[in-house]
Design an enzyme around this catalytic site. Structure first.
Site: not given
Ligand code: NAD
Length: 481
Positions: A173, A248, A282, A384
């Protein structure tokens, strides 16, 4: 306007309704592309295709699977410039950084092609004569990959590489803010001749599509990268079908700078890791703790170096260190964290506002911002931000530094600068995080495990451990007759 399709069951397709959603260039706020808005039925078809392809794909030897991944890796390198352009247009990062990320995506697939060939089992002696235990690893089945927009290709590549090399099939996705460069990446894998159904990519809202993937009985493994809040929901939704899950999640990275540090390296590292990709990493530095005797000197030099960063449109401006933020909501969150801190007594050392000038009238631009006189009641020090903002605070001794570093719900990574080997060992053992960088600011490399503790999640990507997340373990007890 560009129009791209998604990839289901070996075909590039529209959504079943023909509906689309738009992609915005964060540097200009212009809509420049549209992609299919997948429906629940589209996702069901993708899962069914992945399930149908699993038997044959998992029966290939890792060497055969590796050949597809190596070919895809070469194609990605050949197309790196054009894919990078798409990434800059949808995500905002400067072109050189985008190209670096695309090339990293190619490296990741090549790495997993090779690591897949190194999945070894074990033979274990038994107490009885003519009896032996064998331990083998087998692919789990259909995996789902859910990833965010900050590193649109790298975070996807970790999952495509791990899943396909291990013999799993995958439904990815893609992030809604940045679907174009991931689709171009997927196309490289498709053009490598990957059999239909092995890799599927759907575009659309996470709350609809993601939720189907995480709850579906045919999906056996979910690899999620995203925010802690959404990650916790993902875990709940996998509970009924007891899937293997890796999460993650978010972080609040502490950097500890000791008085015996190499100050030049600490300043350069702080600038790079606080503001690169506009702090939308992140493992971006959120909080810096500096030994009180070098606090003033560090702040002065950190601000001086930060003010030299060039902000611009990553596609057209060269040099350009920082593009816009990817989303307007990210920009608002950054400003709200600054307001909160200033309201509680913090002082802005540099930045704190949108850059002025005609070329910044549109776009989600913001100046990299350093705050001093901060404390842990402020959001910047315990939530964050995911933006170009960092708080700097003095510490008296190492006990206090560790206490401050650990004083958030997150535990993804930490950075320490010291030239004393005992201090380096002590801090790296005491700080509660999955990754510690000592005298450098890059806590992740592809061949070593990467994962978080506490509210930063569990499970790992990278390294052999990242591959084992897609494998079942099986014990076979054998009597020789
Ligand atoms: P998000 O959690 O809003 O979205 C992440 C993904 O999940 C997107 O593709 C989104 O469409 C999907 N999603 C949203 N609702 C969902 C649901 N109910 N069920 C399943 N999937 C769903 O995060 P974001 O704003 O896109 O990204 C930023 C975040 O990602 C920050 O918190 C950052 O720290 C984290 N991040 C973590 C790492 C790591 O390796 N730990 C790496 C990069 C980013």
């Amino acid at each position: 306007m560009m129009h791209e399709k998604m990839f289901i069951a070996g075909k590039w397709v529209e959504s079943e309704t023909g509906d689309t959603f738009k992609v915005i260039n964060p540097a200009t706020e212009e809509v420049f592309a549209e992609v299919p808005l997948a429906t629940p039925n589209d996702v069901e078809r993708a899962i069914a295709a992945a399930d149908g392809a699993f038997t044959d794909w998992s029966a290939l030897t890792p060497f055969e699977r590796g050949r597809y991944l190596r070919k895809a890796s070469s194609t990605i390198l050949e197309r790196s410039k054009e894919i990078a352009k798409l990434m800059t247009m949808e995500q905002g990062k400067p072109l050189a950084e985008a190209e670096g990320e695309v090339k990293k995506g190619a490296d990741i697939l090549r790495y997993y092609a090779e690591e897949g060939e190194r999945v070894y089992g074990r033979i274990i002696a038994n107490a009885e004569v003519d009896m032996e235990s064998m331990v083998i690893y087998q692919p789990i089945g259909v995996a789902a990959a859910i990833s965010p927009w900050n590193y649109p290709i790298e975070l996807l590549a970790w999952k495509v590489g791990g899943a396909l090399a291990s013999g799993c099939t995958l439904v990815a996705k893609l992030p809604s803010e940045t679907p174009l460069s991931p689709l171009a990446f997927i196309k490289c894998v498709v053009d490598a001749g990957i059999p239909a159904g092995v890799l599927n990519a759907v575009t659309g809202p996470g709350s609809v599509i993601g939720a189907i993937l995480t709850a579906h009985p045919l999906v056996k493994k979910v690899a999620f990268t995203g925010s802690t809040e959404v990650g916790k929901g993902v875990l709940k939704s996998t509970a009924d079908t007891l899937k293997k899950v890796s999460l993650e999640l978010g972080g609040s990275l502490p950097m500890v700078i000791c008085s015996d540090c190499d100050m030049d390296a600490a300043v350069a590292g702080a600038v790079r890791r606080s503001f690169r990709n506009m702090g939308q990493i992140c493992i971006a530095i959120n909080r810096i703790y500096v030994s009180q005797d070098i606090y003033e000197e560090f702040i002065e030099r950190f601000a001086e170096a930060t003010e030299k960063l060039v902000i611009g449109n990553g596609l057209t401006d060269d040099p350009c260190d920082l593009g816009p933020m990817c989303t307007s909501s990210g920009l608002e969150k950054t400003m709200s964290h600054i307001k909160d801190a200033v309201g509680k007594g913090a002082k802005i050392v540099c930045g704190g506002k949108r850059p002025s000038g005609e070329k910044f009238e549109k776009g989600y631009f913001f100046e990299p911002t350093i705050l001093r006189d901060v404390d842990h009641s402020m959001l910047v020090m315990n939530e964050e931000t995911f933006g170009p903002l960092v708080g700097v605070m003095p510490f008296k001794n190492l006990e206090e530094a560790v206490k401050l570093a650990d004083d958030t719900k997150y535990g993804l990574a930490a950075i320490v600068f010291t030239q004393d080997i005992s201090t380096a060992r002590r801090l790296s053992h005491l700080i509660e995080a999955g990754n510690i960088a000592i005298n450098n600011v890059d806590a992740g490399v592809i061949n070593a495990p990467y994962g978080g503790w506490k509210d930063s999640g569990f499970g790992v990507e990278h390294g052999p451990e990242g591959l084992y997340e897609y494998l079942h373990i099986k014990h076979i007890r054998l009597r020789y007759i």
